[in-house]
Design a protein around this motif. Structure first.
Motif, PDB file in Angstrom:
ATOM      1  N   ASP A  26       0.817  -1.218   0.000  1.00  0.00           N
ATOM      2  CA  ASP A  26       0.000   0.000   0.000  1.00  0.00           C
ATOM      3  C   ASP A  26       0.851   1.269   0.000  1.00  0.00           C
ATOM      4  N   HIS A  27       2.159   1.133  -0.081  1.00  0.00           N
ATOM      5  CA  HIS A  27       3.013   2.316  -0.012  1.00  0.00           C
ATOM      6  C   HIS A  27       2.833   3.250  -1.207  1.00  0.00           C
ATOM      7  N   GLY A  28       2.593   2.691  -2.376  1.00  0.00           N
ATOM      8  CA  GLY A  28       2.382   3.533  -3.544  1.00  0.00           C
ATOM      9  C   GLY A  28       1.188   4.453  -3.366  1.00  0.00           C
ATOM     10  N   VAL A  29       0.131   3.923  -2.791  1.00  0.00           N
ATOM     11  CA  VAL A  29      -1.061   4.730  -2.512  1.00  0.00           C
ATOM     12  C   VAL A  29      -0.718   5.834  -1.513  1.00  0.00           C
ATOM     13  N   GLY A  30       0.146   5.498  -0.545  1.00  0.00           N
ATOM     14  CA  GLY A  30       0.554   6.490   0.443  1.00  0.00           C
ATOM     15  C   GLY A  30       1.286   7.667  -0.183  1.00  0.00           C
ATOM     16  N   TRP A  31       2.214   7.369  -1.089  1.00  0.00           N
ATOM     17  CA  TRP A  31       2.939   8.459  -1.758  1.00  0.00           C
ATOM     18  C   TRP A  31       2.002   9.286  -2.627  1.00  0.00           C
ATOM     19  N   SER A  32       1.095   8.633  -3.324  1.00  0.00           N
ATOM     20  CA  SER A  32       0.137   9.368  -4.163  1.00  0.00           C
ATOM     21  C   SER A  32      -0.731  10.300  -3.331  1.00  0.00           C
ATOM     22  N   SER A  33      -1.146   9.823  -2.156  1.00  0.00           N
ATOM     23  CA  SER A  33      -1.997  10.661  -1.300  1.00  0.00           C
ATOM     24  C   SER A  33      -1.255  11.889  -0.810  1.00  0.00           C
ATOM     25  N   LEU A  34       0.042  11.769  -0.583  1.00  0.00           N
ATOM     26  CA  LEU A  34       0.834  12.924  -0.159  1.00  0.00           C
ATOM     27  C   LEU A  34       0.930  13.967  -1.272  1.00  0.00           C
ATOM     28  N   CYS A 172      15.574   4.771  -1.557  1.00  0.00           N
ATOM     29  CA  CYS A 172      15.433   4.901  -0.105  1.00  0.00           C
ATOM     30  C   CYS A 172      13.992   5.149   0.313  1.00  0.00           C
ATOM     31  N   ALA A 173      13.133   5.506  -0.638  1.00  0.00           N
ATOM     32  CA  ALA A 173      11.714   5.668  -0.341  1.00  0.00           C
ATOM     33  C   ALA A 173      10.981   4.344  -0.343  1.00  0.00           C
ATOM     34  N   LEU A 174      11.616   3.315  -0.894  1.00  0.00           N
ATOM     35  CA  LEU A 174      11.016   1.987  -0.962  1.00  0.00           C
ATOM     36  C   LEU A 174      11.340   1.194   0.293  1.00  0.00           C
ATOM     37  N   HIS A 175      10.360   0.429   0.758  1.00  0.00           N
ATOM     38  CA  HIS A 175      10.637  -0.469   1.876  1.00  0.00           C
ATOM     39  C   HIS A 175      11.725  -1.457   1.449  1.00  0.00           C
ATOM     40  N   LEU A 209      16.651   1.210  11.510  1.00  0.00           N
ATOM     41  CA  LEU A 209      15.648   2.206  11.883  1.00  0.00           C
ATOM     42  C   LEU A 209      14.536   2.267  10.835  1.00  0.00           C
ATOM     43  N   PRO A 210      13.336   2.669  11.258  1.00  0.00           N
ATOM     44  CA  PRO A 210      12.218   2.735  10.316  1.00  0.00           C
ATOM     45  C   PRO A 210      12.382   3.875   9.314  1.00  0.00           C
ATOM     46  N   GLY A 211      11.681   3.785   8.242  1.00  0.00           N
ATOM     47  CA  GLY A 211      11.693   4.830   7.213  1.00  0.00           C
ATOM     48  C   GLY A 211      10.282   5.064   6.715  1.00  0.00           C
ATOM     49  N   PRO A 212      10.153   5.839   5.672  1.00  0.00           N
ATOM     50  CA  PRO A 212      11.197   6.391   4.832  1.00  0.00           C
ATOM     51  C   PRO A 212      11.797   7.689   5.384  1.00  0.00           C
ATOM     52  N   PRO A 213      13.044   8.025   4.944  1.00  0.00           N
ATOM     53  CA  PRO A 213      13.880   7.181   4.096  1.00  0.00           C
ATOM     54  C   PRO A 213      14.478   6.021   4.891  1.00  0.00           C
ATOM     55  N   TRP A 214      14.644   4.883   4.218  1.00  0.00           N
ATOM     56  CA  TRP A 214      15.259   3.716   4.843  1.00  0.00           C
ATOM     57  C   TRP A 214      16.763   3.737   4.556  1.00  0.00           C
ATOM     58  N   GLY A 215      17.549   3.498   5.599  1.00  0.00           N
ATOM     59  CA  GLY A 215      18.991   3.514   5.440  1.00  0.00           C
ATOM     60  C   GLY A 215      19.490   2.314   4.651  1.00  0.00           C
TER      61      GLY A 215
END
Length: 280
Positions: A26-34, A172-175, A209-215
């Motif tokens: 569902d991350h793609g939907v999250g970025w679109s909503s932003l 880095c925006a991707l899980h 650590l949690p992201g994004p951004p993920w290290g």
């Protein structure tokens, strides 16, 4: 610069809260909503990547926008945002394409490109001055990078392979679970002999650590060379050279340049690394 002193991207807390309870699917939907809610300023850098501008202009023999027959090479920037790097590549002679999952992002990128192609900002050029020369085109596509549907459109001239791909903050925006998919997709869209250029970020952040951004610890080792998740270093030295050289033949890409850029965005300045990886 220590990890603790490294600058944190603006909006990091907000991003963590948005994605902490979302499924990876569902991350793609999250970025679109932003994008739809006008919150792209949480990650927007406001200009083209200084490190990319530098290498495009300094390594013209390695990164040439023209084929031997004079035709333009194709470049793509997945997760291009407002299109800063896409426009910069077009101004330097590439036919450049930006891919975004958000319709809102595509529209904003198209508006930005329309203005900048006519009257470019100084940050598109290393000297700050417009370099004379033939310009390429800037085209923006809506689609999911991990699906092949977007690659079969007339907008890319019938070819699904690119001569150059650039990644700055898309990876880095991707899980981390999607990093293998990222590597496989890059191998799919970059033609043999083509280049994958990565401004590796955030190398200062603990990957646990949690992201994004993920290290991440790097892009070539072990993500491209071993099909890993870019977290495990094993017995590699801090520069990543010895083990990466030993294993590079196992992956689809061969790393041909790895250096700390003289210039970068403030969020990763002093810790970013720039890598150029050639498709085998």
């Amino acid at each position: 610069m220590s990890l603790q002193d490294a600058p944190q991207p603006s909006g990091t807390g907000r991003l963590l809260n948005i994605f902490k309870d979302r499924s990876v699917e569902d991350h793609g939907v999250g970025w679109s909503s932003l994008w739809d809610s006008g919150e792209s300023d949480l990650w927007d850098r406001g200009k083209a990547s200084p490190a990319l501008v530098d290498i495009i202009e300094q390594e013209s023999d390695l990164i040439n926008p023209l084929n031997q027959n004079g035709s333009r090479k194709k470049a793509i920037v997945p997760g291009c945002g407002r299109g800063y790097d896409v426009v910069m590549l077009a101004l330097h002679g590439f036919d450049a394409y930006g891919l975004e999952i958000s319709e809102t992002a595509v529209k904003e990128a198209e508006a930005y490109a329309l203005a900048q192609i006519k009257s470019p900002s100084a940050y598109h050029f290393r000297s700050g001055e417009h370099r004379q020369g033939s310009r390429g085109s800037a085209t923006f596509l809506k689609g999911d990078f991990f699906s092949s549907d977007w690659a079969f459109t007339e907008d890319i001239g019938g070819s699904t392979k690119f001569d150059l791909a650039y990644d700055y903050t898309f990876l880095c925006a991707l899980h981390p679970e999607r990093r293998k998919d990222w590597a496989n997709s890059m191998a799919r869209i970059v033609k043999p002999g083509g280049l994958l250029i990565c401004l590796e970020f955030p190398l200062y952040k603990d990957p646990s650590l949690p992201g994004p951004p993920w290290g991440l610890k790097g892009v070539h080792w072990d993500l491209l060379s071993q099909g890993g998740d870019g977290v495990v270093w094993g017995n590699v030295g801090e520069d990543g050279k010895e083990e990466a050289t030993e294993h590079c033949e196992k992956g689809a890409f061969r790393r041909i340049l790895y250096a700390k850029p003289a210039l970068s965005h403030e969020a990763g300045k002093g810790t970013d690394m720039l890598s150029v990886n050639q498709r085998k």
